[in-house]
Design an enzyme around this catalytic site. Sequence first.
Site, PDB file in Angstrom:
ATOM      1  N   HIS A 123     -10.445   1.137   1.962  1.00  0.00           N
ATOM      2  CA  HIS A 123     -10.224   2.064   3.092  1.00  0.00           C
ATOM      3  C   HIS A 123     -11.426   2.082   3.968  1.00  0.00           C
ATOM      4  O   HIS A 123     -12.365   2.729   3.560  1.00  0.00           O
ATOM      5  CB  HIS A 123      -9.941   3.561   2.452  1.00  0.00           C
ATOM      6  N   HIS A 129       1.587   5.257  -1.740  1.00  0.00           N
ATOM      7  CA  HIS A 129       1.372   6.496  -2.640  1.00  0.00           C
ATOM      8  C   HIS A 129       2.457   7.192  -3.172  1.00  0.00           C
ATOM      9  O   HIS A 129       3.427   7.511  -2.413  1.00  0.00           O
ATOM     10  CB  HIS A 129       0.644   7.553  -1.446  1.00  0.00           C
ATOM     11  N   LYS A 148      -9.035  -0.302  -5.688  1.00  0.00           N
ATOM     12  CA  LYS A 148      -8.940   0.535  -4.513  1.00  0.00           C
ATOM     13  C   LYS A 148     -10.485   1.301  -4.407  1.00  0.00           C
ATOM     14  O   LYS A 148     -10.828   2.069  -5.149  1.00  0.00           O
ATOM     15  CB  LYS A 148      -7.841   1.394  -4.434  1.00  0.00           C
ATOM     16  N   HIS A 155      -4.442  -0.700   5.918  1.00  0.00           N
ATOM     17  CA  HIS A 155      -4.127  -0.170   6.939  1.00  0.00           C
ATOM     18  C   HIS A 155      -4.868  -0.240   8.339  1.00  0.00           C
ATOM     19  O   HIS A 155      -5.429   0.615   8.722  1.00  0.00           O
ATOM     20  CB  HIS A 155      -3.635   1.310   6.749  1.00  0.00           C
ATOM     21  N   HIS A 161       0.683  -1.117   0.048  1.00  0.00           N
ATOM     22  CA  HIS A 161      -0.140   0.020  -0.047  1.00  0.00           C
ATOM     23  C   HIS A 161       0.977   1.141  -0.112  1.00  0.00           C
ATOM     24  O   HIS A 161       1.531   1.443   0.920  1.00  0.00           O
ATOM     25  CB  HIS A 161      -0.831  -0.082   1.291  1.00  0.00           C
ATOM     26  N   ASP A 175       1.454   2.419   3.285  1.00  0.00           N
ATOM     27  CA  ASP A 175       0.660   3.493   3.401  1.00  0.00           C
ATOM     28  C   ASP A 175       1.655   5.163   3.618  1.00  0.00           C
ATOM     29  O   ASP A 175       1.145   6.091   4.165  1.00  0.00           O
ATOM     30  CB  ASP A 175      -0.320   3.760   4.640  1.00  0.00           C
TER      31      ASP A 175
HETATM   32  C1  NCD Z   1      -3.430   9.004   2.346  1.00  0.00           C
HETATM   33  C2  NCD Z   1      -2.928  10.104   1.305  1.00  0.00           C
HETATM   34  O1  NCD Z   1      -2.338  11.067   1.717  1.00  0.00           O
HETATM   35  O2  NCD Z   1      -2.985   9.904   0.194  1.00  0.00           O
HETATM   36  N1  NCD Z   1      -3.242   9.581   3.368  1.00  0.00           N
HETATM   37  C3  NCD Z   1      -3.362   8.857   4.860  1.00  0.00           C
HETATM   38  O3  NCD Z   1      -3.294   9.753   5.807  1.00  0.00           O
HETATM   39  N2  NCD Z   1      -3.004   7.717   4.878  1.00  0.00           N
HETATM   40  C4  NCD Z   1      -4.559   8.516   1.933  1.00  0.00           C
HETATM   41  C5  NCD Z   1      -4.951   7.266   2.612  1.00  0.00           C
HETATM   42  O4  NCD Z   1      -4.532   6.074   2.359  1.00  0.00           O
HETATM   43  O5  NCD Z   1      -5.811   7.490   3.516  1.00  0.00           O
HETATM   44 ZN    ZN Z   2      -3.163   5.123   1.820  1.00  0.00          ZN
END
Ligand code: NCD
Ligand code: ZN
Length: 335
Positions: A134, A15, A95, A168, A13, A240
């Site tokens: 999520h 970003h 997702k 998460h 996971h 995450d």
């Molecule tokens: C994530 C993001 O910034 O894209 N933020 C987070 O707090 N984890 C999005 C997510 O996974 O909820």
């Molecule tokens: Zn995330």
Amino acid sequence: MKSHTLLMPLDMHLHLRDAVMLENVAPLSAYSFSGAIVMPNLVPPVETAEDVIAYKARIMAAVPNDSFEPYMTLFYKNYNKAFLESVADEITAIKLYPAGITTNSEGGISSFDVEEMRPTLQAMSDMEIPLCVHGETDGFVMDREAEFMSIYELLASNFPKLKIIMEHITTKEAVDMLDKFDNLYATITVHHLILTLDDVVGGMMKPHLFCKPIAKRPEDLDALLSVALAAHPKVMFGSDSAPHPQHKKESCGCAAGIFTAPIALQLLCEIFEQFDKLDNLQAFVSDNAQSIYGICPEFKEVTLEKRPFVVPENYSGVVPMYAGETLSWAIENVD
Ligand code: NCD
Ligand code: ZN
């Protein structure tokens, strides 16, 4: 010196964002991970086959040659079967975000009406496309994940062959779900194996420890540690890691997201060693994910050593978790 080797670490996971941020952060993940499930919450979100193909190409252009496999995802909508068939080869999972629940999720799902979702979810089940979720409601912030359990039950029981990944997870309620439904799995971040809400807001408020879902209570932390340290076969590491520019975190209206990609393996060694469970780390950071997703990553061997590592203050304008602090494990070598 004590060392520990991990084979093909996977971040299930992640970003990576886009443009300059992508160019800055993707090489950090590519250095220590074999591959990652890449989140689709760009602005606008990744929603078509063309979006997926183009985003994957931008990721590949941002990392050193063939050093990293981005496992692509699509942003969940109630897609029809023909569309899913056309995109299936390009993606590893889809997702699902409840609308507005976290960063860049405005286009997510606003009603969990199983009949409305059935054509999409049944087609995903038939085509063996996992659903990553999520799992938070719009309730009181500490209860959002626990309240979502009834939705997981609804989805898991209506689509018993669909692999559903509770992303998460942060609560003992979510941990308990793992053994209730064969088709429910989970990712756990490294920060949720360390933090409780006290660390975030119990003293001075720590913007770089603020994320969705928010860290919970000591008993939740214990439940997460119990399944992660045991490398429960339905649990995988997913960082995450969610980079935001420093000014978006250190501001009035702090963006949610903790940046951990460059320190995740070091921190995991520290935690697993502390509980004398280093032998289980390989399953948690790679083997479980390989079995659950049926993926076979390219060879990568990451050797860590037990020696002090000072976390950089920032990585190209993104402040990592534990900036400036000293961790007890460092990455020594990557082959
Ligand atoms: C994530 C993001 O910034 O894209 N933020 C987070 O707090 N984890 C999005 C997510 O996974 O909820
Ligand atoms: Zn995330």
